[in-house]
Write a protein that holds these residues in place. Structure first.
Motif, PDB file in Angstrom:
ATOM      1  N   ILE A 247       0.854  -1.203   0.000  1.00  0.00           N
ATOM      2  CA  ILE A 247       0.000   0.000   0.000  1.00  0.00           C
ATOM      3  C   ILE A 247       0.881   1.242   0.000  1.00  0.00           C
ATOM      4  O   ILE A 247       1.735   1.426   0.876  1.00  0.00           O
ATOM      5  CB  ILE A 247      -0.934   0.024   1.231  1.00  0.00           C
ATOM      6  N   ILE A 248       0.676   2.092  -1.003  1.00  0.00           N
ATOM      7  CA  ILE A 248       1.333   3.405  -1.068  1.00  0.00           C
ATOM      8  C   ILE A 248       0.239   4.445  -0.864  1.00  0.00           C
ATOM      9  O   ILE A 248      -0.678   4.562  -1.682  1.00  0.00           O
ATOM     10  CB  ILE A 248       2.027   3.625  -2.434  1.00  0.00           C
ATOM     11  N   LEU A 249       0.325   5.182   0.221  1.00  0.00           N
ATOM     12  CA  LEU A 249      -0.727   6.142   0.576  1.00  0.00           C
ATOM     13  C   LEU A 249      -0.360   7.550   0.122  1.00  0.00           C
ATOM     14  O   LEU A 249       0.758   8.016   0.347  1.00  0.00           O
ATOM     15  CB  LEU A 249      -0.956   6.128   2.091  1.00  0.00           C
ATOM     16  N   HIS A 250      -1.315   8.197  -0.507  1.00  0.00           N
ATOM     17  CA  HIS A 250      -1.135   9.603  -0.891  1.00  0.00           C
ATOM     18  C   HIS A 250      -2.199  10.441  -0.200  1.00  0.00           C
ATOM     19  O   HIS A 250      -3.398  10.245  -0.406  1.00  0.00           O
ATOM     20  CB  HIS A 250      -1.251   9.774  -2.412  1.00  0.00           C
ATOM     21  N   HIS A 251      -1.778  11.341   0.678  1.00  0.00           N
ATOM     22  CA  HIS A 251      -2.696  12.315   1.271  1.00  0.00           C
ATOM     23  C   HIS A 251      -1.946  13.635   1.414  1.00  0.00           C
ATOM     24  O   HIS A 251      -0.728  13.703   1.243  1.00  0.00           O
ATOM     25  CB  HIS A 251      -3.270  11.832   2.613  1.00  0.00           C
ATOM     26  N   ASP A 252      -2.684  14.712   1.709  1.00  0.00           N
ATOM     27  CA  ASP A 252      -2.044  16.032   1.752  1.00  0.00           C
ATOM     28  C   ASP A 252      -1.321  16.240   3.084  1.00  0.00           C
ATOM     29  O   ASP A 252      -1.175  15.314   3.875  1.00  0.00           O
ATOM     30  CB  ASP A 252      -3.073  17.145   1.479  1.00  0.00           C
ATOM     31  N   ASN A 253      -0.871  17.480   3.310  1.00  0.00           N
ATOM     32  CA  ASN A 253      -0.054  17.781   4.483  1.00  0.00           C
ATOM     33  C   ASN A 253      -0.844  18.376   5.643  1.00  0.00           C
ATOM     34  O   ASN A 253      -0.334  19.192   6.403  1.00  0.00           O
ATOM     35  CB  ASN A 253       1.085  18.738   4.087  1.00  0.00           C
ATOM     36  N   ALA A 254      -2.106  17.964   5.767  1.00  0.00           N
ATOM     37  CA  ALA A 254      -2.905  18.410   6.913  1.00  0.00           C
ATOM     38  C   ALA A 254      -2.255  17.908   8.201  1.00  0.00           C
ATOM     39  O   ALA A 254      -1.567  16.880   8.217  1.00  0.00           O
ATOM     40  CB  ALA A 254      -4.333  17.891   6.801  1.00  0.00           C
ATOM     41  N   SER A 255      -2.478  18.624   9.288  1.00  0.00           N
ATOM     42  CA  SER A 255      -1.828  18.285  10.560  1.00  0.00           C
ATOM     43  C   SER A 255      -2.157  16.866  11.018  1.00  0.00           C
ATOM     44  O   SER A 255      -1.306  16.175  11.589  1.00  0.00           O
ATOM     45  CB  SER A 255      -2.228  19.297  11.632  1.00  0.00           C
ATOM     46  N   SER A 256      -3.384  16.428  10.768  1.00  0.00           N
ATOM     47  CA  SER A 256      -3.763  15.073  11.174  1.00  0.00           C
ATOM     48  C   SER A 256      -3.044  14.008  10.349  1.00  0.00           C
ATOM     49  O   SER A 256      -2.928  12.855  10.778  1.00  0.00           O
ATOM     50  CB  SER A 256      -5.282  14.888  11.042  1.00  0.00           C
ATOM     51  N   HIS A 257      -2.551  14.378   9.176  1.00  0.00           N
ATOM     52  CA  HIS A 257      -1.853  13.436   8.293  1.00  0.00           C
ATOM     53  C   HIS A 257      -0.352  13.390   8.568  1.00  0.00           C
ATOM     54  O   HIS A 257       0.306  12.402   8.238  1.00  0.00           O
ATOM     55  CB  HIS A 257      -2.068  13.819   6.822  1.00  0.00           C
ATOM     56  N   THR A 258       0.187  14.450   9.137  1.00  0.00           N
ATOM     57  CA  THR A 258       1.649  14.544   9.330  1.00  0.00           C
ATOM     58  C   THR A 258       2.064  14.453  10.798  1.00  0.00           C
ATOM     59  O   THR A 258       3.229  14.618  11.118  1.00  0.00           O
ATOM     60  CB  THR A 258       2.171  15.873   8.742  1.00  0.00           C
ATOM     61  N   SER A 259       1.107  14.198  11.653  1.00  0.00           N
ATOM     62  CA  SER A 259       1.416  14.138  13.092  1.00  0.00           C
ATOM     63  C   SER A 259       2.282  12.922  13.418  1.00  0.00           C
ATOM     64  O   SER A 259       2.366  11.955  12.652  1.00  0.00           O
ATOM     65  CB  SER A 259       0.122  14.079  13.893  1.00  0.00           C
ATOM     66  N   THR A 260       2.911  12.963  14.578  1.00  0.00           N
ATOM     67  CA  THR A 260       3.748  11.843  15.044  1.00  0.00           C
ATOM     68  C   THR A 260       2.925  10.574  15.191  1.00  0.00           C
ATOM     69  O   THR A 260       3.379   9.476  14.843  1.00  0.00           O
ATOM     70  CB  THR A 260       4.394  12.214  16.403  1.00  0.00           C
ATOM     71  N   GLN A 261       1.698  10.717  15.686  1.00  0.00           N
ATOM     72  CA  GLN A 261       0.824   9.561  15.872  1.00  0.00           C
ATOM     73  C   GLN A 261       0.505   8.886  14.541  1.00  0.00           C
ATOM     74  O   GLN A 261       0.534   7.656  14.437  1.00  0.00           O
ATOM     75  CB  GLN A 261      -0.468   9.995  16.575  1.00  0.00           C
ATOM     76  N   THR A 262       0.222   9.703  13.513  1.00  0.00           N
ATOM     77  CA  THR A 262      -0.099   9.146  12.194  1.00  0.00           C
ATOM     78  C   THR A 262       1.126   8.488  11.571  1.00  0.00           C
ATOM     79  O   THR A 262       1.031   7.397  10.987  1.00  0.00           O
ATOM     80  CB  THR A 262      -0.626  10.260  11.270  1.00  0.00           C
ATOM     81  N   LYS A 263       2.274   9.123  11.684  1.00  0.00           N
ATOM     82  CA  LYS A 263       3.508   8.544  11.127  1.00  0.00           C
ATOM     83  C   LYS A 263       3.831   7.207  11.785  1.00  0.00           C
ATOM     84  O   LYS A 263       4.238   6.250  11.117  1.00  0.00           O
ATOM     85  CB  LYS A 263       4.664   9.524  11.304  1.00  0.00           C
ATOM     86  N   ALA A 264       3.638   7.153  13.105  1.00  0.00           N
ATOM     87  CA  ALA A 264       3.893   5.902  13.822  1.00  0.00           C
ATOM     88  C   ALA A 264       2.929   4.804  13.376  1.00  0.00           C
ATOM     89  O   ALA A 264       3.322   3.636  13.210  1.00  0.00           O
ATOM     90  CB  ALA A 264       3.771   6.127  15.332  1.00  0.00           C
ATOM     91  N   PHE A 265       1.692   5.170  13.184  1.00  0.00           N
ATOM     92  CA  PHE A 265       0.684   4.203  12.727  1.00  0.00           C
ATOM     93  C   PHE A 265       1.056   3.639  11.360  1.00  0.00           C
ATOM     94  O   PHE A 265       0.987   2.428  11.129  1.00  0.00           O
ATOM     95  CB  PHE A 265      -0.685   4.879  12.680  1.00  0.00           C
ATOM     96  N   LEU A 266       1.452   4.513  10.417  1.00  0.00           N
ATOM     97  CA  LEU A 266       1.798   4.075   9.067  1.00  0.00           C
ATOM     98  C   LEU A 266       3.048   3.202   9.070  1.00  0.00           C
ATOM     99  O   LEU A 266       3.139   2.211   8.325  1.00  0.00           O
ATOM    100  CB  LEU A 266       1.998   5.290   8.160  1.00  0.00           C
ATOM    101  N   THR A 267       4.023   3.553   9.923  1.00  0.00           N
ATOM    102  CA  THR A 267       5.247   2.756  10.017  1.00  0.00           C
ATOM    103  C   THR A 267       4.940   1.361  10.559  1.00  0.00           C
ATOM    104  O   THR A 267       5.457   0.350  10.056  1.00  0.00           O
ATOM    105  CB  THR A 267       6.274   3.466  10.927  1.00  0.00           C
ATOM    106  N   GLU A 268       4.103   1.302  11.579  1.00  0.00           N
ATOM    107  CA  GLU A 268       3.727   0.021  12.192  1.00  0.00           C
ATOM    108  C   GLU A 268       3.003  -0.873  11.187  1.00  0.00           C
ATOM    109  O   GLU A 268       3.215  -2.085  11.156  1.00  0.00           O
ATOM    110  CB  GLU A 268       2.839   0.283  13.410  1.00  0.00           C
ATOM    111  N   ARG A 269       2.157  -0.278  10.367  1.00  0.00           N
ATOM    112  CA  ARG A 269       1.405  -1.055   9.373  1.00  0.00           C
ATOM    113  C   ARG A 269       2.176  -1.253   8.062  1.00  0.00           C
ATOM    114  O   ARG A 269       1.647  -1.844   7.130  1.00  0.00           O
ATOM    115  CB  ARG A 269       0.075  -0.350   9.071  1.00  0.00           C
ATOM    116  N   LYS A 270       3.396  -0.748   8.000  1.00  0.00           N
ATOM    117  CA  LYS A 270       4.252  -0.875   6.818  1.00  0.00           C
ATOM    118  C   LYS A 270       3.589  -0.279   5.566  1.00  0.00           C
ATOM    119  O   LYS A 270       3.574  -0.873   4.490  1.00  0.00           O
ATOM    120  CB  LYS A 270       4.622  -2.338   6.573  1.00  0.00           C
TER     121      LYS A 270
END
Length: 300
Positions: A247-270
Motif C-alpha cells: 500500500i502506497i498512501l497519498h494524502h495532503d499535508n494536513a496536521s492530522s496526516h503529518t502528526s507523530t501519531q499518524t507517522k507511527a501508525f503508518l510505520t507500524e502497518r508498513k
C-alpha cells in the motif's frame, strides 16, 4: 449636360406656371427624357408644394439625425460601472446613464469589447511558487512511476477529507460577470453555504472507489480519528481483496496526516507515503483569495 433633380424641378415649376396639369407635365417629361424623367408621384408632390405657395426648388434644411450618445464620455462611464460591479445589467446601466438599450449594446460590444461569461470554480488560488512546486512534484512522480506504466501505480491509494454542504446554489445567470477582451476568464473560490454539512473522508485507487468514512457529530478531523477509525477502515477494505498487498498512501499535508501519531501508525502497518507538495494554510489561502484580482489589466 446631364440634368439633376433641381433641373427637373425647375421644368416642373415652369409647366406649373404654364397651367399644365400634373398628367400633362409628366407626359411631356417622359416623352423628352424617357427613363431619366422623374416619376408621376414626384411631379404630383411638387405640384402640391407649388400650390401651397412654395417658390424654392432647393431642398429645405433639416434638423438632421439625433445626436448620438455613443461618445467618449458615455463609453468611459459604462467602463467605470463595469469596474465597480461586474454583475451590472443592461437595465442598471440604462437607469444610471439614461441611454437606450441599443446604445448600451453598441458601447459594450463594439467599443469596450466586453462579454458576459460565467466564472469557473477552482479549489484554491495558488501563488507562482506553489504552482511551481506542484509542477515539480508531478514531474518527479511521472519519472518515478514511468509515466504511469509502472505496476506500482496499482498500489497507490489517495484520499482526503471534505465537508459536504447542503448548498443554496447560485444560478448560472447570477454568476455571470462582464469581462474585457484582454482579460483572463474569471474564477470563484467561495460560495454561500447553508448550516447543513457532513465531514467525510473518501479514498480511491486506480481501480476506483475504496472506502468512504463519515466523521460523526460534525467534529474536526484529528490524528486520533484518522488513525483509529478512518485509516483502519480504509486499509481493511484494501486487505479484503489482497491481504499482502503493498500500500502506497497519498494524502495532503494536513496536521492530522503529518502528526507523530499518524507517522507511527503508518510505520507500524508498513504503509509507504507517496508525499505531497507543500500546501498553504487555510488562513493564507483565504487572504490570498480575498486579495486576488481577476481583472489586473482593468482595476488598478
Amino acid at each position: 449636360m446631364e440634368l439633376n433633380r433641381e433641373h427637373f424641378r425647375a421644368i416642373i415649376f415652369h409647366n406649373f406656371r404654364r397651367g399644365l396639369s400634373r398628367q400633362e407635365c409628366f407626359d411631356e417629361l417622359n416623352s423628352l427624357y424617357s427613363d431619366k424623367a422623374p416619376s408621376y408621384s414626384t411631379v404630383k408632390n411638387w405640384y402640391n408644394e407649388f400650390n401651397r405657395g412654395r417658390c424654392s426648388i432647393q431642398d429645405e434644411s433639416r434638423a438632421g439625425r439625433p445626436k448620438s450618445v455613443v461618445v467618449p464620455e458615455k463609453i468611459n462611464a459604462v467602463r467605470e460601472l463595469i469596474k465597480q460591479d461586474r454583475h451590472v445589467t443592461y437595465r442598471e446601466i440604462e437607469a444610471s446613464l439614461d441611454i437606450s438599450m441599443t446604445s448600451i449594446n453598441k458601447i459594450l460590444h463594439e467599443h469596450l469589447s466586453v462579454k458576459k461569461i460565467c466564472s469557473r470554480w477552482i479549489p484554491h488560488n495558488l501563488t507562482n511558487a506553489q504552482k511551481k512546486a506542484r509542477v515539480d512534484w508531478c514531474k518527479e512522480m511521472l519519472e518515478k512511476y514511468i509515466q504511469g506504466t509502472s505496476k506500482a501505480v496499482y498500489n497507490i491509494y489517495t484520499g482526503d477529507e471534505s465537508w459536504i454542504y447542503a448548498y443554496e446554489p447560485e444560478t448560472k445567470q447570477q454568476s455571470t460577470v462582464w469581462v474585457f477582451q484582454d482579460e483572463a476568464k474569471p474564477t470563484k473560490v467561495v460560495r454561500g453555504r447553508s448550516t447543513s454539512k457532513q465531514m467525510i473522508a473518501c479514498f480511491f485507487g486506480i481501480n476506483g472507489h475504496v472506502a468512504t468514512v463519515a466523521l460523526e457529530q460534525r467534529r474536526k478531523v484529528n490524528s486520533e480519528w484518522y488513525t483509529t477509525i478512518c485509516l483502519p477502515e480504509v486499509i481493511g477494505e484494501i486487505r479484503k481483496k489482497q491481504k499482502n498487498r503493498r500500500i502506497i498512501l497519498h494524502h495532503d499535508n494536513a496536521s492530522s496526516h503529518t502528526s507523530t501519531q499518524t507517522k507511527a501508525f503508518l510505520t507500524e502497518r508498513k504503509i509507504e507515503l507517496m508525499g505531497h507538495p507543500p500546501f498553504p494554510s487555510a488562513t493564507s489561502t483565504n487572504q490570498h483569495a480575498m486579495q486576488y484580482n481577476p481583472y489586473p489589466s482593468v482595476i488598478k
